[in-house]
Design a protein around this motif. Structure first.
Motif, mmCIF file in Angstrom:
data_model
loop_
_atom_site.group_PDB
_atom_site.id
_atom_site.type_symbol
_atom_site.label_atom_id
_atom_site.label_comp_id
_atom_site.label_asym_id
_atom_site.label_seq_id
_atom_site.Cartn_x
_atom_site.Cartn_y
_atom_site.Cartn_z
ATOM 1 N N ILE A 52 -33.466 -8.408 -20.198
ATOM 2 C CA ILE A 52 -33.278 -8.049 -18.789
ATOM 3 C C ILE A 52 -34.570 -7.481 -18.196
ATOM 4 O O ILE A 52 -34.978 -7.848 -17.086
ATOM 5 N N TYR A 74 -31.561 -12.100 -8.406
ATOM 6 C CA TYR A 74 -30.950 -12.167 -9.736
ATOM 7 C C TYR A 74 -31.369 -13.444 -10.433
ATOM 8 O O TYR A 74 -31.461 -14.510 -9.800
ATOM 9 N N GLN A 165 -20.822 -6.159 -18.733
ATOM 10 C CA GLN A 165 -21.983 -5.673 -17.988
ATOM 11 C C GLN A 165 -22.723 -6.825 -17.308
ATOM 12 O O GLN A 165 -23.188 -6.699 -16.169
ATOM 13 N N ASP A 166 -22.840 -7.974 -18.002
ATOM 14 C CA ASP A 166 -23.478 -9.147 -17.403
ATOM 15 C C ASP A 166 -22.713 -9.593 -16.161
ATOM 16 O O ASP A 166 -23.307 -9.949 -15.135
ATOM 17 N N ARG A 169 -23.360 -7.252 -13.254
ATOM 18 C CA ARG A 169 -24.697 -7.459 -12.681
ATOM 19 C C ARG A 169 -24.693 -8.639 -11.723
ATOM 20 O O ARG A 169 -25.264 -8.567 -10.629
ATOM 21 N N ASN A 172 -22.601 -7.664 -8.511
ATOM 22 C CA ASN A 172 -23.336 -6.767 -7.623
ATOM 23 C C ASN A 172 -24.447 -7.500 -6.883
ATOM 24 O O ASN A 172 -24.656 -7.295 -5.674
ATOM 25 N N PRO A 288 -32.633 -4.227 -8.749
ATOM 26 C CA PRO A 288 -32.127 -4.384 -10.114
ATOM 27 C C PRO A 288 -32.801 -3.390 -11.055
ATOM 28 O O PRO A 288 -34.018 -3.206 -10.998
#
Length: 292
Positions: A52, A74, A165-166, A169, A172, A288
């Motif tokens: 990341i 992203y 969590q991915d 992300r 968001n 991010p």
């Protein structure tokens, strides 16, 4: 721009206490087996954080070449579920997706230069695309953390990521991209009829909903986005919008779309999503995060 996975390549089956890392060119580390679940968790955490962090640095490099309105929000890998001639879902293919400016990009392999963004991607406008997280009860197989990308007139893309969590992300970043797309668009008008009269339904970022009669050249009604309490449609051309007036009464407006109904519905959803996101401006400004 590599990715780590616990799944056996192309399937929905998790490896027990094992993982592999696949590089930008698809080359694999081979399967790495861990002694226990704690060791597996630590390896995945550290490798994921590095991926990341380095991917965010690559985004900054790209953004130095793009105008602010075209910045990348992203980038990352997903897996797309592919149906095989009416057989069960059993084939998963890695895809690389990015949110850039007001569009979503999908690649077979990551872009290596600015030319790749133009030549090698499938591109959809964010405000004309629906993003929906899939409930566990709706999963088609054992792959978890799934979501749908759907555009008007096209089939849905069924996608999966490795962790919760991915998924957060991506979700968001999607909200930030929708907000950016809608505020830059400002307003959008769709040809409709109400009571047999030719009209235009306008979605306006500042004003909300407004119906313009093209014959009298006057607005028949206006409502704020916050006044919309519900909607329904027949999946073809008819749309009902239920608004709450100043007297707290529900007023229903029935419209018939002259063009593609899904375009209107997806755009309406984008405006409403952006309004909700705008309630928390600190979230929209947050870049991010690079893991430490």
């Amino acid at each position: 721009m590599a990715y780590i996975t616990r799944y056996i390549f192309g399937t929905d089956k998790l490896r027990p206490q094992a993982f592999e890392v696949r590089g930008i060119n698809g080359i694999s580390t081979g399967v790495v087996h861990c002694q226990d679940a704690a060791m597996l968790s630590q390896w995945i955490k550290h490798i994921t954080n590095n991926i990341i962090g380095l991917t965010n640095l690559q985004m900054k490099l790209y953004n130095s070449s793009f105008p602010a309105s075209e910045h990348v929000l992203y980038m990352g890998w997903v897996c797309e579920g592919v149906l095989n001639h009416n057989l069960p879902w059993q084939n998963w293919k890695p895809k690389f997706i990015a949110l850039k400016g007001t569009d979503i990009y999908m690649f077979d392999t990551p872009p290596l230069n600015t030319h790749d963004w133009v030549e090698r991607a499938s591109v959809w406008a964010v405000h004309q695309t629906m993003f929906r997280v899939i409930k566990e009860s709706e999963y088609v197989d054992e792959r978890q953390h799934c979501f749908l990308l759907q555009t008007a007139m096209q089939e849905s893309r069924y996608l999966s990521v490795e962790t919760r969590q991915d998924l957060l992300r991506i979700e968001n970043a999607w909200h930030r991209a929708v907000y950016n797309a809608v505020t830059r668009l400002g307003n959008k008008t769709f040809a409709v009829t109400q009571g047999g009269r030719s009209s235009g339904l306008t979605l306006d970022w500042a004003g909300g909903f407004a119906l313009y009669d093209t014959e009298t050249r006057e607005f028949h009604w206006r409502y704020k986005f916050s006044q919309l309490k519900g909607s329904s449609d027949d999946s073809k051309t008819k749309l009902k919008l239920h608004f709450q007036n100043e007297n707290k009464e529900i007023e229903t407006k029935e419209l018939e779309c002259a063009t593609n109904l899904q375009n209107l519905l997806f755009c309406m959803h984008a405006f409403l999503t952006a309004k909700v996101a705008a309630v928390d401006p600190s979230f929209l400004r947050a870049p991010p995060k690079t893991p430490t």
